[in-house]
Enzyme design. Structure first.
Site, PDB file in Angstrom:
ATOM      1  N   LYS A  20      -6.608 -17.339  18.497  1.00 29.85           N
ATOM      2  CA  LYS A  20      -5.609 -16.624  17.923  1.00 29.85           C
ATOM      3  C   LYS A  20      -4.106 -16.620  18.496  1.00 29.85           C
ATOM      4  O   LYS A  20      -3.866 -16.856  19.691  1.00 29.85           O
ATOM      5  CB  LYS A  20      -5.943 -15.132  17.880  1.00 29.85           C
ATOM      6  N   PHE A  66      -8.619  -1.718   9.062  1.00 30.05           N
ATOM      7  CA  PHE A  66      -7.779  -2.570   9.932  1.00 30.05           C
ATOM      8  C   PHE A  66      -7.261  -3.649   9.468  1.00 30.05           C
ATOM      9  O   PHE A  66      -6.598  -4.461   9.873  1.00 30.05           O
ATOM     10  CB  PHE A  66      -8.619  -2.859  11.081  1.00 30.05           C
ATOM     11  N   ARG A 114     -13.514 -13.287  25.320  1.00 33.58           N
ATOM     12  CA  ARG A 114     -12.812 -12.040  24.781  1.00 33.58           C
ATOM     13  C   ARG A 114     -12.524 -11.062  25.881  1.00 33.58           C
ATOM     14  O   ARG A 114     -11.685 -10.309  25.874  1.00 33.58           O
ATOM     15  CB  ARG A 114     -13.584 -11.504  23.813  1.00 33.58           C
ATOM     16  N   ASN A 124      -8.431  -9.782  20.033  1.00 37.75           N
ATOM     17  CA  ASN A 124      -9.547 -10.086  20.871  1.00 37.75           C
ATOM     18  C   ASN A 124      -9.443 -11.473  21.297  1.00 37.75           C
ATOM     19  O   ASN A 124     -10.431 -12.035  21.678  1.00 37.75           O
ATOM     20  CB  ASN A 124     -10.785  -9.685  20.090  1.00 37.75           C
ATOM     21  N   HIS A 127     -11.588 -16.154  17.515  1.00 36.37           N
ATOM     22  CA  HIS A 127     -12.485 -15.776  16.448  1.00 36.37           C
ATOM     23  C   HIS A 127     -13.840 -16.929  16.463  1.00 36.37           C
ATOM     24  O   HIS A 127     -13.409 -17.957  16.802  1.00 36.37           O
ATOM     25  CB  HIS A 127     -11.704 -16.247  15.102  1.00 36.37           C
TER      26      HIS A 127
END
Length: 197
Positions: A20, A66, A114, A124, A127
Site C-alpha cells: 500500500k 470506512f 501487517r 495495515n 493487501h
C-alpha cells in the site's frame, strides 16, 4: 512387496499482493521476505489508482463506514501490485500477512507483515486476496493483460503431457540418438522446436 507411491503432483496457486502507498519505500525488504517464504513473484508493477479505480477494486466493501477513507488512502500515492505463486498461495499469503487489524496483528502474530509494517486498522500496509476466486478477479483488475488459465491437474495434465510433451521429447531424443551431435542440448532444443505443435 512393492509399495506404490502416489504420482507427484504440483499444484501452483496464484494470489494478489499489494504494497500500500504508505510503505512503498519498503518494497525491497518486503519482496525479500516474500521470496524467503517460498513464493515466486510472477508479475509486478508500480501504479497509482484513481479514487474511482479504488472504488471498483474494493467494490465488495462498498457501503461500509470506512469505504470513503479506504479509497482515499489507496489512491493517495503509488502502490506495488504483485502476482505471487506457490502451493496454496492464498492461504500462505494470508498467514504471512497476519490479521487485517494492525494492533491485533501485533498482539497475536508479531512476526506478520501487517504487525511489522502496518500503522492502524486502515493503514495495515499490505493487501491479500481472501480466496482463489477473489485472487483471480483482483489479478485481472491489476494486470488486465495477464492470461489466467487454470493450471491443469489430474487427467487434464496427463492428457496434455501425452498429447504435446511426450511426442516432442520422443522426437527430440530420437533425433539425438541417431545423430550423436557434439552438443546434444542444442540439438534437442532445435528438434523440439521443429516438432512442437
Amino acid at each position: 512387496m512393492q509399495t506404490l507411491m502416489p504420482e507427484p503432483q504440483i499444484f501452483v496457486e496464484r494470489t494478489l499482493a499489494l504494497i500500500k502507498p504508505d510503505i512503498v519505500d519498503k518494497e525491497e525488504e518486503i519482496e525479500d521476505r516474500i521470496l524467503r517464504s517460498g513464493f515466486l513473484i510472477i508479475q509486478k508493477r508500480k501504479l497509482q489508482l484513481s479514487p474511482e479505480q479504488c472504488s471498483n477494486f474494493y467494490m465488495d466493501q462498498y457501503g461500509k463506514m470506512f469505504f470513503p477513507n479506504l479509497t482515499a488512502y489507496m489512491s493517495s500515492g503509488p502502490l506495488v501490485a504483485m502476482v505471487l505463486a506457490r502451493h496454496s498461495a492464498v492461504s500462505y499469503w494470508k498467514e504471512l500477512l497476519g490479521p487485517s487489524n494492525t494492533l491485533r496483528a501485533r498482539r497475536t502474530h508479531p512476526h506478520s507483515l501487517r504487525a511489522i509494517y502496518g500503522t492502524d486498522d486502515l493503514r495495515n500496509g499490505l493487501h491479500g486476496s481472501l480466496s482463489i476466486f477473489s485472487a483471480e478477479r483482483e489479478i485481472r483488475f491489476m494486470f488486465p493483460e495477464a492470461i489466467l488459465e487454470p493450471i491443469p491437474s489430474g487427467q487434464r495434465a496427463r492428457d496434455y503431457l501425452n498429447l504435446y510433451l511426450k511426442p516432442t521429447l520422443l522426437a527430440g531424443l530420437t533425433a539425438l540418438c541417431k545423430e550423436k551431435p557434439a552438443d546434444p542440448m542444442v540439438r534437442v532444443a532445435i528438434s523440439s522446436e521443429i516438432h512442437s505443435p
